[in-house]
Design an enzyme around this catalytic site. Structure first.
Site, PDB file in Angstrom:
ATOM      1  CD  GLU A   1      17.630 -38.365   5.368  1.00  6.95           C
ATOM      2  OE1 GLU A   1      17.641 -38.931   6.489  1.00  6.95           O
ATOM      3  OE2 GLU A   1      16.839 -37.463   5.076  1.00  6.95           O
TER       4      GLU A   1
ATOM      5  CD  GLU B   1      13.179 -39.970   7.294  1.00  2.31           C
ATOM      6  OE1 GLU B   1      12.849 -39.409   8.353  1.00  2.31           O
ATOM      7  OE2 GLU B   1      14.167 -40.715   7.201  1.00  2.31           O
TER       8      GLU B   1
END
Ligand code: P53
Length: 476
Positions: free
Chosen positions: A374, A176
């Protein structure tokens, strides 16, 4: 024939610091996750000056995967996982981050873990840096504001790639990486890049400099990795939270366009090996004068990614905030509630169609395979009188998101590699440090205050997901 490919990578995702514990075992050093206290819903975690007595640091013990990985991997095999996404704790390999030679005990732990996975036919999918860089690199070098980090990271990557070249095929560099677009708050710059700010510093400029060094380091690692094993597939990892215009007013549309640019330009650099025009122009307009050399630019072109790994939990919405024609974006203040979708207890907006939209957004621009690494629903679970956890709400969330993935494959022709739901075994929340915000199919008996037996048990979602994998997503 099923909608997903025959070798579709059904799996589960975690990160070392959120489940391993053993924060000082095997010579492990202190990571940035080790100096973050427990928070709560709406209460941010505090970042302390080192590890202080009397504070509750939930990542120190986490769910003791370090001690229990053999029994846990056995459960993952029972669940039917084809792959297991985790990260390598940088501080197990380089406890301080700047040593010339790695720590053998740390390397051995991941050898043992990967062997245990491979024994059951579970393929490891590995993130190199997932919010757990060595804390020493923060105190001694100022984290990623320092160019020296590029070589420290490249060395870490090289050691991991060489050691595990016959055990791991799928890699990601920085988890991320674009979370730090939210630089006004302390959490993302610290967890992404080890950044702490003095009063009066230009947070935004420092974040862009750090992100640049990370992107160069990522490209360097990818180039190295492909030399070490040409079969490696190395991806980026983007937190995809699409930002919708609040209305069809043209100025809301422009505000959303610019907001998307500020959150996702990272993907352009990873995939195309160069900065998009709007970012170059933005740096000029803001007079940031970043340290971006010609050598860096050449390095970026040599380490583009093989696939786009991304997380997807929710979508955002934005209204034009009368900022004039620049539409400058401030993530901490500009977002508004979307009246068309519901939200979780933690305010994360539930939007399965947003996943399909996000997949199209990536595919339109980059035409690379996508890997959803995710996705999931953080919720409070209750053990009922029969001893079970009937988490129909979690099943419903995941079912709707898998349906959206199927639509993206059927109608939009998207090349989807796999799907690894987040925190499929309950673990420490990154954002709040809580145990109570659970994502798992496997329940772990532990509370926010750290008490509990750490026993594992199966929720209803365990059996549901087991069947999803067994039918390659045909029975939801
Ligand atoms: P938690 C913010 C927005 C989207 C994803 O998050 C985020 C965050 C940071 O909180 O993080 C990712 O645990 C991250 C994981 C994290 C997971 O999402 O705050 O990659 O480490 O645990 C869920 O509920």
């Amino acid at each position: 024939m099923s909608i997903f490919k025959e070798n579709f990578l059904w799996g589960g995702a975690v990160a070392a610091h959120q489940l391993e514990g053993g924060w000082q075992d095997g010579g492990k050093g202190i990571s940035v996750a080790d100096v973050m206290t427990v928070g709560a819903n709406g209460v941010p975690r505090r970042i302390t000056e080192g590890v202080l007595a009397g504070e509750n640091y939930p990542n120190h013990e986490a769910i003791d995967f370090y001690g229990r990985y053999k029994e846990d991997v056995k459960l993952f095999a029972e669940l039917g996982l084809k792959c297991f996404r985790t990260s390598i704790a940088w501080t197990r390999i380089f406890p301080k981050g700047d040593e010339p030679e790695p720590n053998e005990a740390g390397l051995q732990f991941y050898d043992d873990l990967f062997d245990e996975c491979l024994k059951y036919g579970i393929e490891p999918v590995i993130t190199l840096s997932h919010f757990e860089m060595p804390y020493h690199l923060v105190t001694e070098y100022g984290g990623w504001r320092n160019r020296k980090m590029i070589d420290f990271f490249a060395r870490f990557a090289e050691v991991c790639f060489s050691r595990y070249k016959n055990k791991v095929k799928y890699w990601m560099t920085f988890n991320e990486i674009n979370n730090q677009a939210n630089f006004q708050e302390d959490f993302a710059p610290f967890t992404n890049s080890g950044l702490k700010f003095e009063a009066g510093e230009d947070r935004e400029k420092i974040m862009y400099q750090a992100a640049h060094y990370e992107l160069v380091a990522s490209a360097k690692a990818i180039e190295l990795g492909h030399k070490i094993n040409p079969d490696f597939e190395i991806g980026c990892m983007i937190a995809m939270v699409p930002i919708y215009p609040y209305s069809c007013s043209p100025s809301d549309m422009m505000a959303a366009t610019v907001a998307m640019q500020r959150r996702y330009w990272f993907t352009d650099v990873h995939c195309k090996g160069r900065y998009p025009s709007y970012m170059k122009r933005y740096f000029e307009r803001k007079e940031f004068e970043l340290d971006i050399t010609a050598e860096d630019e050449s390095q970026l072109t040599k380490g583009t990614v093989d696939y786009i790994g991304f997380s997807y939990y929710m979508s955002f919405a934005i209204k034009d905030h009368d900022k004039g024609p620049a539409y400058d974006y401030d993530e901490a203040h500009d977002l508004v509630k979307n009246p068309y979708v519901k939200a979780s207890e933690w305010g994360w907006q539930i939007d399965p169609t947003g996943l399909r939209y996000a997949m199209n957004w990536f595919n339109d621009r980059y035409e690379l395979p996508l890997f959803i690494v995710e996705n999931g629903f953080g919720a409070v679970d209750e053990i009922t009188e029969d001893g079970g956890i009937h988490d129909e709400y979690r099943i419903e969330y995941l079912r709707e998101h898998i349906e959206a993935m199927q639509e993206a494959v059927i109608y939009d022709g998207i090349d989807l590699m796999g799907y690894t739901p987040w925190g499929f075994i309950d673990l420490v929340s990154a954002g709040t440090g809580e145990m109570k915000k659970r994502y798992g199919f496997i329940y772990v008996d532990k509370d926010n205050d750290g008490s509990g037996t750490l026993n594992r048990s199966k929720k209803d979602s365990f059996y549901w997901f087991q069947n999803v994998i067994a039918t390659n997503g045909e029975v939801l």
